[in-house]
Design a protein around this motif. Structure first.
Motif, PDB file in Angstrom:
ATOM      1  N   GLY A 178       3.725   5.688  -5.637  1.00  0.00           N
ATOM      2  CA  GLY A 178       3.625   5.752  -7.100  1.00  0.00           C
ATOM      3  C   GLY A 178       2.601   6.776  -7.561  1.00  0.00           C
ATOM      4  O   GLY A 178       2.825   7.519  -8.524  1.00  0.00           O
ATOM      5  N   VAL A 179       1.458   6.819  -6.874  1.00  0.00           N
ATOM      6  CA  VAL A 179       0.418   7.791  -7.223  1.00  0.00           C
ATOM      7  C   VAL A 179       0.921   9.210  -7.036  1.00  0.00           C
ATOM      8  O   VAL A 179       0.716  10.091  -7.870  1.00  0.00           O
ATOM      9  CB  VAL A 179      -0.848   7.530  -6.388  1.00  0.00           C
ATOM     10  N   VAL A 180       1.615   9.433  -5.912  1.00  0.00           N
ATOM     11  CA  VAL A 180       2.162  10.766  -5.645  1.00  0.00           C
ATOM     12  C   VAL A 180       3.179  11.149  -6.723  1.00  0.00           C
ATOM     13  O   VAL A 180       3.205  12.294  -7.211  1.00  0.00           O
ATOM     14  CB  VAL A 180       2.797  10.816  -4.246  1.00  0.00           C
ATOM     15  N   SER A 181       4.034  10.195  -7.125  1.00  0.00           N
ATOM     16  CA  SER A 181       5.049  10.471  -8.145  1.00  0.00           C
ATOM     17  C   SER A 181       4.413  10.808  -9.490  1.00  0.00           C
ATOM     18  O   SER A 181       4.827  11.746 -10.186  1.00  0.00           O
ATOM     19  CB  SER A 181       5.979   9.260  -8.300  1.00  0.00           C
ATOM     20  N   VAL A 182       3.388  10.027  -9.868  1.00  0.00           N
ATOM     21  CA  VAL A 182       2.700  10.294 -11.139  1.00  0.00           C
ATOM     22  C   VAL A 182       2.021  11.661 -11.104  1.00  0.00           C
ATOM     23  O   VAL A 182       2.087  12.436 -12.070  1.00  0.00           O
ATOM     24  CB  VAL A 182       1.685   9.171 -11.435  1.00  0.00           C
ATOM     25  N   CYS A 183       1.355  11.976  -9.982  1.00  0.00           N
ATOM     26  CA  CYS A 183       0.688  13.279  -9.857  1.00  0.00           C
ATOM     27  C   CYS A 183       1.694  14.420  -9.934  1.00  0.00           C
ATOM     28  O   CYS A 183       1.447  15.465 -10.566  1.00  0.00           O
ATOM     29  CB  CYS A 183      -0.093  13.350  -8.556  1.00  0.00           C
ATOM     30  N   ALA A 184       2.854  14.224  -9.295  1.00  0.00           N
ATOM     31  CA  ALA A 184       3.894  15.258  -9.332  1.00  0.00           C
ATOM     32  C   ALA A 184       4.412  15.456 -10.750  1.00  0.00           C
ATOM     33  O   ALA A 184       4.654  16.590 -11.194  1.00  0.00           O
ATOM     34  CB  ALA A 184       5.033  14.885  -8.388  1.00  0.00           C
ATOM     35  N   LEU A 185       4.598  14.336 -11.483  1.00  0.00           N
ATOM     36  CA  LEU A 185       5.060  14.435 -12.866  1.00  0.00           C
ATOM     37  C   LEU A 185       4.036  15.157 -13.741  1.00  0.00           C
ATOM     38  O   LEU A 185       4.389  16.032 -14.548  1.00  0.00           O
ATOM     39  CB  LEU A 185       5.335  13.032 -13.407  1.00  0.00           C
ATOM     40  N   LEU A 186       2.768  14.770 -13.588  1.00  0.00           N
ATOM     41  CA  LEU A 186       1.718  15.432 -14.372  1.00  0.00           C
ATOM     42  C   LEU A 186       1.648  16.922 -14.051  1.00  0.00           C
ATOM     43  O   LEU A 186       1.478  17.757 -14.946  1.00  0.00           O
ATOM     44  CB  LEU A 186       0.369  14.764 -14.096  1.00  0.00           C
ATOM     45  N   PHE A 187       1.777  17.253 -12.782  1.00  0.00           N
ATOM     46  CA  PHE A 187       1.736  18.666 -12.390  1.00  0.00           C
ATOM     47  C   PHE A 187       2.911  19.427 -12.989  1.00  0.00           C
ATOM     48  O   PHE A 187       2.765  20.557 -13.472  1.00  0.00           O
ATOM     49  CB  PHE A 187       1.756  18.785 -10.863  1.00  0.00           C
TER      50      PHE A 187
ATOM     51  N   SER B 102       0.828  -1.208   0.000  1.00  0.00           N
ATOM     52  CA  SER B 102       0.000   0.000   0.000  1.00  0.00           C
ATOM     53  C   SER B 102       0.856   1.249   0.000  1.00  0.00           C
ATOM     54  O   SER B 102       0.555   2.236  -0.668  1.00  0.00           O
ATOM     55  CB  SER B 102      -0.926  -0.024   1.216  1.00  0.00           C
ATOM     56  N   SER B 103       1.948   1.210   0.743  1.00  0.00           N
ATOM     57  CA  SER B 103       2.856   2.349   0.786  1.00  0.00           C
ATOM     58  C   SER B 103       3.493   2.598  -0.566  1.00  0.00           C
ATOM     59  O   SER B 103       3.601   3.739  -1.032  1.00  0.00           O
ATOM     60  CB  SER B 103       3.933   2.116   1.840  1.00  0.00           C
TER      61      SER B 103
END
Length: 229
Positions: A16-25, A10-11
Motif C-alpha cells: 500500500g505504501v509503495v502504491s501511494v508513493c507511486a501515485l503521488l510521484f 506487513s506485506s
C-alpha cells in the motif's frame, strides 16, 4: 495472530505504501511537466537604441523572454522605471514593438499589444519605450533601470530585471541609432561629445520650462497623464 498472518499484513501494508508513493510521484510528475506555472526570465541587453529631444525620449531594447514553466504566460504590458532616481523621472511606457534594433524608415513597428510566451520557450522581442512629457532627460552617466511586466496570472506590476543603462554612451542624442551597453571605456573625445550634447538638451529643456515659453497642454494630454500605469 500467527507469524504467517503478521507477515501477510506487513506485506500488504508495504504494498500500500509503495502504491501511494507511486501515485503521488505520478501526480507530482504530471503537475511539474504539464501544469506548473513558471516565471519569466530575461537578461541585460548588450545594446540599445536611443533618441533624446527636449520634448521626448525613446529607448529601444532587444529583449529575450524565457518561460521557465510548461504553462503559457500572457504578457499584458511592459514598463521601464528608475528606482534610484527622483520621482520626476517618469516611467518609460511601451509604445511599439519594432521589427529590429536599428531604427529606420522601412521597419515594421507594431502597436503595443499583449502576447504569449509558450511554455518552456524563449522569444526575442524589440520593445520601444517612450518618456512622456520630457520625464526622462539623462545625464552622461550610468542609470539603474528596472524592467517591469504585467502578466495574466498575477495582479499588478512584477519586476523582471534590473540592469545598468549606460547613458554616457549616447554620443549623438538627436540621431536615433544603436549604442553599446557594455561597460566599455569611452575615449575623451566621445565623452566630451556626449556631455556637451546632453547638457545642450538639458539647457533646451530649461528654456522650454520658462513661464510663457511652454505650450499649453490639451485636454487629451491631461487624460494621458492620469492614466493608471
Amino acid at each position: 495472530m500467527t507469524a504467517a498472518d503478521q507477515a501477510a499484513s506487513s506485506s500488504l501494508t508495504g504494498a500500500g505504501v509503495v502504491s501511494v508513493c507511486a501515485l503521488l510521484f505520478t501526480v507530482a510528475s504530471f503537475w511539474w511537466l504539464n501544469a506548473r506555472q513558471g516565471r519569466l526570465k530575461t537578461w541585460e541587453p548588450h545594446a540599445f537604441a536611443a533618441i533624446i529631444h527636449s520634448s521626448t525620449a525613446r529607448l529601444r531594447l532587444p529583449l529575450v523572454l524565457h518561460n521557465t514553466g510548461p504553462k503559457p504566460i500572457v504578457v499584458q504590458d511592459l514598463l521601464l522605471t528608475f528606482p534610484d532616481e527622483p520621482a520626476s523621472h517618469l516611467p518609460l511606457l511601451w509604445v511599439c514593438s519594432p521589427s529590429r534594433l536599428q531604427p529606420g524608415p522601412d521597419e515594421d513597428a507594431r502597436l503595443p499589444a499583449g502576447f504569449v510566451v509558450p511554455g518552456r520557450e524563449a522569444q526575442q522581442l524589440f520593445i520601444e519605450f517612450e518618456a512622456p512629457f520630457s520625464g526622462f532627460m539623462p545625464e552622461a552617466r550610468d542609470y539603474q533601470v528596472q524592467l517591469q511586466a504585467r502578466v495574466g496570472h498575477r495582479k499588478g506590476w512584477r519586476r523582471l530585471l534590473t540592469f545598468t543603462l549606460r547613458a554616457a554612451n549616447i554620443t549623438d542624442p538627436d540621431r536615433y541609432t544603436v549604442y553599446n551597453n557594455a561597460p566599455i571605456e569611452l575615449t575623451k573625445e566621445d565623452r566630451k561629445r556626449a556631455d556637451a550634447a546632453l547638457l545642450e538638451l538639458l539647457g533646451e529643456q530649461g528654456d522650454d520650462s520658462t513661464p510663457g515659453n511652454g505650450k499649453p497642454r490639451s485636454s487629451n494630454d491631461d487624460d494621458d497623464a492620469g492614466t493608471n500605469r
